[in-house]
Write a protein that holds these residues in place. Structure first.
Motif: not given
Lengths: 441, 291
Positions: B124-128, A372-383, B233-240
């Motif tokens: 998690p990857v996101l936090i790192w 949930e956190v990841t998807l929302s961070y990517l803008g694809m979860g909670v809008q 996917i997450v890494i590429e978005v954050i680090f562009e």
């Protein structure tokens, strides 16, 4: 005491207590009316939000208001020593202490092009709150950076140039007085002040004023919303839809895993193929495709999260079922005339794999929160109209450039603590299972 | 001849999986009507299937000015670099630490290092990724995004390359699970009769240990490829990093670019299934009884 297969000691009880408390607070906050403050300046058509020359000043826990100009117009320099300048006001008209005296020195002008030079005080001054209903006063001379004008300290006249008129700032002889009047003021307000000196010169300084409605243990965001309240309230996006994901993962995984482990024929092959297909897609990619296919519907996304978890649940169940398949009690059940489905679903799955599934409940809960956190961070979860831990992280990352670290720190800590808690409880469950097996006759 | 049929069957199985997942993804992406994909569901699905099965990525889209193939080609090597880097940085240290713990007389430092890495990889990857981004920005004044690799110099380039890979390696328990597996396997091999014989004959143990662990390394690389492609996917978005994950994220914006999404899904699937196929082929070649 045992909860979901976990033998509870004090620490585990504490974690369960925290989760329970969280759920309770969510239920309570859900019943409260939404607390949203319009962005600064709305409602006043004449108000133009200032461009880059914003100024910081703060809110936090309510003891002191600090006003710190970082840019000014009309003095020929981008940063009139304001970053290092640290001007203090005591609430209720108290005299500023000596430590709060301006610390600007001649020639102390950081390079405006360097990002780092704009952040020397970032971690040093916890931002205070301007609390609604309290009075804040300051000497005008102390609000103005000293090196702006040689005579500014003694002769400047403070005047509100623009900003929301309802803010309630007034200037008297040599003093600014500000009483944040009502709850509607909560949030950040941009205020521009002009200092006029006898020669007719005007110096415009912009300030950012933060108003809060009371005590905020974790601070507020740029709209004046309480971070703690947001953190607690956001958990609703994880817990209630998350239960759906957990159900899909645990129920679906146990059915597919049991079938794949017990049967050799068409049923077994079909289950194995389904699991193989799901396993061959990276989890996040699968969830992203589901979110697009369902137009970002959160319950469906959580179903997708559950589907992504199916293979790991099924693998464990399948191994256990295979272990029991040739065991003596299964053979004797067959001899007694029990059908295969009764042996599988009742004798093996229901009576022998519940502890494993209990462990996966904790694992799945952590995974659901993370997704949930990841998807929302990517803008694809909670809008964005709503907020969740993921959207708070995005906002926190942006606000960090303005020194507002608490907006990133506390959501990140919340994510990490929930994941650590789920891992801990999962490990406890695994340990309880091992111990139970060892103690079994 | 039997060997030939075995390998052909293996390839056929993975090809079947690839087509099945592709057809399912085409159907999923056709579920919601959009500006780019109006009309009834069947029409959209047919269009997606045409793109996927006929590999219709070479046509230049007038809206984009280039073909989907160009996009995929440019994105794939970035994701590939990230993937290979993450595999090297996770399998390499895990293997070295496991071997040292098994072989060394006093493996205390290696044990502590392994434990620390295992604990760190619980985040998690996101936090790192966010953490690395902040630390680089706060303490070194570097924004470690992909463009630094071309435009930056020195530490900025190194940070832009290393930090995304490190975040990927440390996040989501990837390194921890690899360490667990390699350590357990090295312990099993170290206590096997073969190793007893090796020790008795006074031969170098490292060589035998490494050789015995090759199938596990290949297996782990294939399973971690799936995990890393997910985290990428997450890494590429954050680090562009404008790789496949970033492309998917971009294509999922306000106007959905379905051919690009389908193309990226296809390439990611090909990478995952290719890694799994390679694993099965190598295992079958190394362990004939599996055939």
């Amino acid at each position: 005491m045992t909860v979901f297969g976990v033998g509870m000691n004090r620490t585990a009880s504490l974690w369960v207590g925290i989760l329970g408390l969280l759920a309770g607070v969510i239920l309570v906050t859900e019943t409260l009316p939404p607390q949203r403050t319009p962005p600064p300046g709305t409602g006043n058509p004449a108000y133009q939000p200032p461009h880059i020359q914003w100024i910081r000043v703060f809110t936090y826990t309510g003891t002191r208001l600090d006003i710190q100009p970082v840019a000014a117009e009309g003095v020929g320099q981008d940063d009139p020593g304001g970053l290092a300048g640290f001007l203090g006001l005591d609430p209720g008209g108290g005299e500023p202490t000596g430590a709060d005296q301006g610390t600007v020195e001649e020639g102390d002008t950081p390079d405006p092009l360097s990002l780092r030079s704009h952040q020397p005080s970032r971690w040093k001054h916890p931002p205070p709150t301007a609390v609604v209903g309290r009075t804040y006063r300051a000497d005008l001379a102390r609000l103005l950076p000293r090196d702006m004008h040689p005579r500014a300290e003694s002769e400047a006249i403070w005047e509100l140039l623009d900003g929301p008129p309802e803010l309630g700032i007034s200037s008297h002889t040599g003093q600014v007085e500000w009483v944040p009047a009502h709850e509607g003021l909560r949030g950040v307000h941009e205020v521009a002040a002009v200092y006029r000196v006898p020669e007719g010169e005007g110096i415009v300084v912009r300030y950012r004023l933060w108003v809060s409605g009371g005590l905020h243990p974790l601070g507020t965001n740029a709209r004046g919303e309480d971070v703690l309240r947001m953190l607690v309230s956001s958990a609703r996006w994880m817990i209630f839809p998350g239960i759906l994901g957990i159900l899909v993962a645990v129920l679906g995984g146990s059915i597919l895993g049991a079938t794949a482990g017990f049967y050799d024929g068409v049923r077994g092959r079909t289950s194995r193929t389904i699991l193989e297909v799901i396993e061959s897609v990276p989890g996040l990619l699968l969830i992203l495709v589901v979110s697009v296919a369902t137009n970002f519907s959160l319950p469906w996304i959580m179903v997708g999260v559950g589907v992504a978890l199916l293979p790991s649940v099924a693998a464990e169940v399948s191994t256990t079922v295979q272990g029991f398949r040739k065991s003596a009690f299964v053979e004797s059940s067959r001899e007694l005339g029990l059908t295969d489905s009764r042996i599988l679903w009742r004798e093996i799955l229901w009576l022998n794999t519940r502890p494993i599934l209990a462990r996966f409940v904790w694992y799945a809960l952590g995974f659901v929160v993370l997704m949930e956190v990841t998807l929302s961070y990517l803008g694809m979860g909670v809008q964005p109209v709503n907020y969740s831990w993921g959207t708070m992280l995005i906002e926190g990352r942006e606000r960090l450039n303005y020194g507002e670290y608490w907006q990133l720190l506390f959501p990140a800590l919340a994510v990490v603590s929930v994941l650590a808690g789920c891992q801990f409880l999962g490990r406890r469950a695994a340990l309880a299972i091992e111990t139970g097996r060892e103690e079994a006759p | 001849m039997r060997r030939f049929w075995f390998y052909l069957g293996l390839i056929g199985r993975y090809l079947g999986l690839f087509v099945t997942v592709g057809v399912l993804a085409s159907a999923a992406l056709a579920l919601v009507p959009d500006v780019r994909a109006p009309g009834p569901f069947m029409d959209r699905w047919q269009e997606n299937l045409r793109v996927f099965l006929l590999f219709d990525y070479f046509a230049i889209d007038p809206n984009r000015g280039f073909s989907v193939w160009d996009v995929l080609l440019a994105a794939s090597w970035r994701t590939g670099t990230l993937l290979l880097g993450a595999l090297a940085f996770s399998l390499g240290p895990a293997l070295i630490l496991s071997l040292r713990i098994e072989q060394s007389r006093n493996p205390r430092i290696s044990r502590v290092t392994a434990q620390v890495l295992r604990s760190l990889s619980n985040l998690p990857v996101l936090i790192w990724a966010i953490l690395f981004m902040l630390v680089a920005f706060q303490f070194a004044g570097i924004v470690p995004v992909f463009s630094q690799i071309r435009e930056g110099a020195g530490a900025a380039v190194a940070a832009a390359v290393i930090l995304p890979i490190l975040a990927l390696v440390l996040g989501d328990g990837a390194l921890g699970s690899t360490l667990d597996r390699f350590q357990a396997r090295a312990r099993d091999i170290g206590r096997s009769e073969t190793m007893l014989a090796v020790r008795a004959r006074g031969l170098r143990q490292g060589r035998f240990l490494v050789r015995s662990m090759v199938p596990d390394v290949v297996d782990e690389a294939a399973s971690k490829a799936t995990l890393f492609l997910s985290g990428a996917i997450v890494i590429e978005v954050i680090f562009e990093w404008q790789g496949l994950g970033w492309r998917i994220w971009q294509a999922l914006g306000s106007v959905k670019d379905y051919p690009v999404i389908l193309g990226c899904v296809t390439v990611v699937m090909a990478l995952v299934l290719g890694a799994h196929l390679l694993r099965d082929v190598l295992r079958a070649a190394a362990l004939p009884h599996l055939r």
